[in-house]
Every structure is written in C-alpha cells, then in structure tokens.
Design an enzyme around this catalytic site. Structure first.
Site, mmCIF file in Angstrom:
data_model
loop_
_atom_site.group_PDB
_atom_site.id
_atom_site.type_symbol
_atom_site.label_atom_id
_atom_site.label_comp_id
_atom_site.label_asym_id
_atom_site.label_seq_id
_atom_site.Cartn_x
_atom_site.Cartn_y
_atom_site.Cartn_z
ATOM 1 N N GLY A 23 110.025 4.337 42.840
ATOM 2 C CA GLY A 23 111.166 3.460 42.333
ATOM 3 C C GLY A 23 112.006 4.569 42.658
ATOM 4 O O GLY A 23 112.434 3.370 43.844
ATOM 5 N N TYR A 53 94.255 14.275 33.179
ATOM 6 C CA TYR A 53 94.524 14.732 34.297
ATOM 7 C C TYR A 53 93.635 13.078 35.614
ATOM 8 O O TYR A 53 94.631 12.409 36.338
ATOM 9 C CB TYR A 53 94.371 15.896 34.932
ATOM 10 C CG TYR A 53 94.886 16.433 36.245
ATOM 11 C CD1 TYR A 53 96.557 16.925 36.125
ATOM 12 C CD2 TYR A 53 94.122 16.673 37.588
ATOM 13 C CE1 TYR A 53 96.536 17.166 38.009
ATOM 14 C CE2 TYR A 53 94.490 17.694 38.427
ATOM 15 C CZ TYR A 53 96.115 18.033 39.006
ATOM 16 O OH TYR A 53 96.384 17.812 40.173
ATOM 17 N N TYR A 60 102.587 -0.372 45.718
ATOM 18 C CA TYR A 60 103.539 0.023 46.100
ATOM 19 C C TYR A 60 103.960 -0.324 47.625
ATOM 20 O O TYR A 60 104.957 -1.303 47.973
ATOM 21 C CB TYR A 60 104.592 1.059 45.735
ATOM 22 C CG TYR A 60 105.543 0.655 44.801
ATOM 23 C CD1 TYR A 60 105.125 0.702 43.587
ATOM 24 C CD2 TYR A 60 106.849 0.628 44.438
ATOM 25 C CE1 TYR A 60 105.718 0.587 42.438
ATOM 26 C CE2 TYR A 60 107.405 0.572 43.789
ATOM 27 C CZ TYR A 60 107.099 0.675 41.633
ATOM 28 O OH TYR A 60 107.465 0.372 41.387
ATOM 29 N N THR A 84 105.782 23.406 33.653
ATOM 30 C CA THR A 84 105.132 24.499 34.386
ATOM 31 C C THR A 84 105.503 25.220 35.205
ATOM 32 O O THR A 84 105.409 25.894 35.257
ATOM 33 C CB THR A 84 103.434 23.784 34.472
ATOM 34 O OG1 THR A 84 103.941 22.997 35.730
ATOM 35 C CG2 THR A 84 102.696 23.360 33.359
ATOM 36 N N ASP A 142 113.452 15.278 34.262
ATOM 37 C CA ASP A 142 111.692 15.560 33.684
ATOM 38 C C ASP A 142 111.658 13.746 34.432
ATOM 39 O O ASP A 142 112.493 12.942 34.001
ATOM 40 C CB ASP A 142 111.707 14.981 32.000
ATOM 41 C CG ASP A 142 110.255 13.977 31.811
ATOM 42 O OD1 ASP A 142 109.729 13.559 32.722
ATOM 43 O OD2 ASP A 142 110.297 14.365 30.287
ATOM 44 N N LYS A 169 101.921 11.093 31.483
ATOM 45 C CA LYS A 169 102.999 10.736 31.946
ATOM 46 C C LYS A 169 103.028 10.848 32.832
ATOM 47 O O LYS A 169 103.955 9.745 33.442
ATOM 48 C CB LYS A 169 103.492 10.682 30.510
ATOM 49 C CG LYS A 169 103.981 9.842 29.393
ATOM 50 C CD LYS A 169 104.999 11.235 28.418
ATOM 51 C CE LYS A 169 105.946 10.642 28.723
ATOM 52 N NZ LYS A 169 107.298 10.745 27.441
ATOM 53 N N SER A 184 103.498 17.515 38.375
ATOM 54 C CA SER A 184 102.743 17.584 37.461
ATOM 55 C C SER A 184 102.230 18.581 36.823
ATOM 56 O O SER A 184 101.431 19.663 37.704
ATOM 57 C CB SER A 184 101.444 16.372 38.215
ATOM 58 O OG SER A 184 100.108 16.625 37.091
ATOM 59 N N GLY A 196 107.051 24.592 41.224
ATOM 60 C CA GLY A 196 105.894 25.034 40.876
ATOM 61 C C GLY A 196 105.247 25.414 42.068
ATOM 62 O O GLY A 196 106.193 25.685 43.050
ATOM 63 N N ARG A 239 93.564 29.701 35.834
ATOM 64 C CA ARG A 239 92.697 28.509 37.012
ATOM 65 C C ARG A 239 91.879 30.243 37.692
ATOM 66 O O ARG A 239 92.569 31.721 37.257
ATOM 67 C CB ARG A 239 94.142 28.535 38.024
ATOM 68 C CG ARG A 239 93.697 26.875 37.563
ATOM 69 C CD ARG A 239 94.151 26.066 38.642
ATOM 70 N NE ARG A 239 95.269 26.395 38.575
ATOM 71 C CZ ARG A 239 96.551 25.986 39.639
ATOM 72 N NH1 ARG A 239 96.209 24.804 40.090
ATOM 73 N NH2 ARG A 239 98.162 26.075 39.841
#
Ligand code: UDP
Length: 314
Positions: free
Chosen positions: A105, A148, A162, A38, A59, A94, A78, A13, A189
């Site tokens: 993790g 978002y 965490y 994206t 993903d 997600k 994102s 990105g 944007r």
C-alpha cells in the site's frame, strides 16, 4: 545528490541492516522501519550519525505513514529463523500477510518500486533438486513451519496481485540460507549456533542424521543480488543464493576445523518438516541480473567467525 529514497522494513534485522549500509553507501536516502521483535538497534548504531538515514520504530502490520517521497520499498520485516517463527507464529503470519499488504500500500501510494523478501521455504521440503523458480513446492500448510512458508507464499500472491491489478512495479527475491556478521547468537539457526558452540568448545548440536543439506550464501553477495534485483525490470520471482551445497554434519566439521576447536558433534532430534535438501538453481539470476555469488564458504565463514569471537570477547 541522492539517487532516491528507499524504505526498508525489518531494517534493524540481519539482512535489513546490511541493506541499509549498502543503499547508504550508494547515495540513497534510507528510512529503516522495525518493531525490534527480532531486530536489534545495535545493527544500526553506526548509521545514526548519517544525514541520509532515519529510523522508525513501528510495527508494519499497522498503517505505515511516511510524509516524504519514496522511490523504493524493500519489505524485509519478518522473523526468519525456525526457532523465532515457532515462538512467535502469529506475528510471523501477520507480518507476511498484513505487513506485506501495508508495505504494498505504501509503495502504491508513493508510486514506488516494491521488492518482497520471499524465501526458499516456499519450496517446502522440495521434491525437485536443485530448486528452480518454476517449482511450486511441497509445503505442509498446517505444520509448525507452515506459519512462515504459507505467509511468504501469500505474500508472493499479494505482490503479484498488486502488480497485475494496480500495475505496481514489483520484484520477488526468493532468498536461500544467508549468513554473516549480525546474525543473532540465539536465533537458533545452524550457522550462528555452531560458531558459538565451537568457539566455546561446547558440543555442536546437529539435528537428525546431519545428512540433510543446505547451501549457504554470504551476506555481501546476497545484498548485491537484492540491489541488482531492485534496479532491474524483472517481475517474476528470482532465486538468490549460493548453490554450493553441503550436509549439515560436514558444515559442523568445517566450522570446528576452521576455529581449531576441541568441540565434538552430538546428534539431536530433527525438527518436524525440516527440509532434507536445499540448493538454489540460480540460472535466472545469472542471466537476468548478471549476478552470482563470489565469496567462498571458507572466506565467508572466517569473517563471520571473526565477528562472533569479537563479540564474545567484548
Ligand atoms: N540445525 C542443526 N543444529 C542446530 C540448528 C539447526 O543441525 O543447532 C539444522 C536444521 O535442522 C536444518 C539445518 O541445520 O536441517 C539448517 O537449519 P537452519 O535453522 O539454519 O535453517 P533452515 O534452512 O532450516 O531454515
């Protein structure tokens, strides 16, 4: 000698690919992960010949498997433009929730430092100005932008959990509007849209009255701030952005003038829940990281315009 290995989710990105460049240039080994929804591999082409660079098309809402040691995880995957996250709201939710869980993790399994790309959107349509990190925000959870804003708020909560429960060294960057080369022309944007419109001598589409404000930070400043944050010991969220605030109409005029375009400004409906004002309070970043943005909007816009016009002419 490598300084360590960094995994960058969303590595193809806009922000992610600049981070790949920055860490590579500082002798890190970089593993970029992106599902290219994206993101764009064009942003990484120049790195494929680097020995210290690896790309995984994956993903991150699915289990992230990395066999080697990892020292740092930067979770930047994102959609980040309102147009994108309105088009793909479920993926947006997600990646901010399940994707953050998977990236945390990975960091926990590897005993790595974790950095979350959070956002000024956690402040929603703010009632406090400028926005300090202590402000809890004014977000419409069921509005169109809620997908978002709320997933990033959840991501912050998950990151802190965490840290508190697993003692993971975590950091949270609340990133304000950032711009520069590699923003997609069609990401919707204000900044790439206005530059393309002005270069093509088309009308610039300002939404609402254009009196709403934003504060735009150039990518090189932002990447430096994220790098310093990743090496710091700060845990609580920290604002990163440029406090130089401008109305959207003045911003459109500035771009027309810099380009010397014959474009006019036309006004269109304001999207729902569009924040009316936005300006980061960056005292904390200045004090803790010794960071503040150095590149003026004038200089940042000129280099972004140069990039866009080269792409238009190629
Ligand atoms: N905006 C605009 N014209 C456009 C795109 C955006 O006037 O073609 C406005 C938008 O309504 C917002 C501001 O510019 O008030 C910044 O929008 P952007 O999508 O860049 O980012 P946001 O800060 O809203 O996430």
């Amino acid at each position: 000698m490598n300084r360590g290995t960094v995994v960058i989710t969303g590595g193809a990105g806009f922000l992610g690919s600049h981070l790949c460049d920055y860490y590579i240039s500082r002798d890190w080994k970089v593993i970029a992960i992106d599902n290219l929804i994206t993101g764009d591999l064009d942003n990484l082409q120049h790195l494929f010949s680097e020995e210290n660079f690896k790309f995984l098309n994956h993903d991150v809402t699915n289990y992230i498997h990395i066999s080697e040691d990892v020292d740092l995880v930067l979770h930047f995957a994102s959609p980040a433009s309102p147009v994108d996250y309105l088009e793909i709201p479920i993926q947006t939710l997600k990646v901010g929730s399940i994707g953050t869980h998977k990236a945390l993790g990975l960091a926990k399994a590897k005993k790595a430092i974790f950095v979350l790309a959070s956002t000024s959107e956690v402040y929603g349509d703010p009632l406090v100005h400028p926005q300090p990190e202590t402000y809890w925000g004014n977000v419409n959870p069921i509005g169109y932008r809620g997908v978002y804003d709320e997933t990033k708020r959840f991501a912050e909560a998950m990151t802190m959990a965490y840290h508190r429960f697993h003692h993971l060294p975590t950091k949270i960057a609340r990133i304000f509007n950032t711009y520069g080369p590699r923003m997609r022309s069609n990401d919707g944007r204000a900044l790439p849209t206005f530059i393309y419109q002005a270069l093509l001598n088309e009308d610039l589409t300002v939404f609402g009255t254009g009196e709403q404000t934003r504060s735009f930070c150039y990518i090189d400043d932002m990447v430096e701030g994220i790098y310093l944050l990743s090496l710091s010991s700060v845990v609580e969220p920290i604002n990163l952005g440029n406090p130089d605030e401008i109305t959207i109409t003045d911003f459109a005029k500035e771009i027309i003038n810099l380009i010397g375009s014959s474009s006019n400004i036309v006004y269109r409906d304001l999207p729902i829940d569009d924040p009316k004002i936005r300006k980061p309070d960056i005292k904390k970043a200045q004090e803790i990281l010794g960071w503040s943005p150095k590149i003026s909007r004038h200089d940042g816009l000129l280099s972004t315009i140069k990039y866009v016009s080269e792409r238009l002419n190629s």
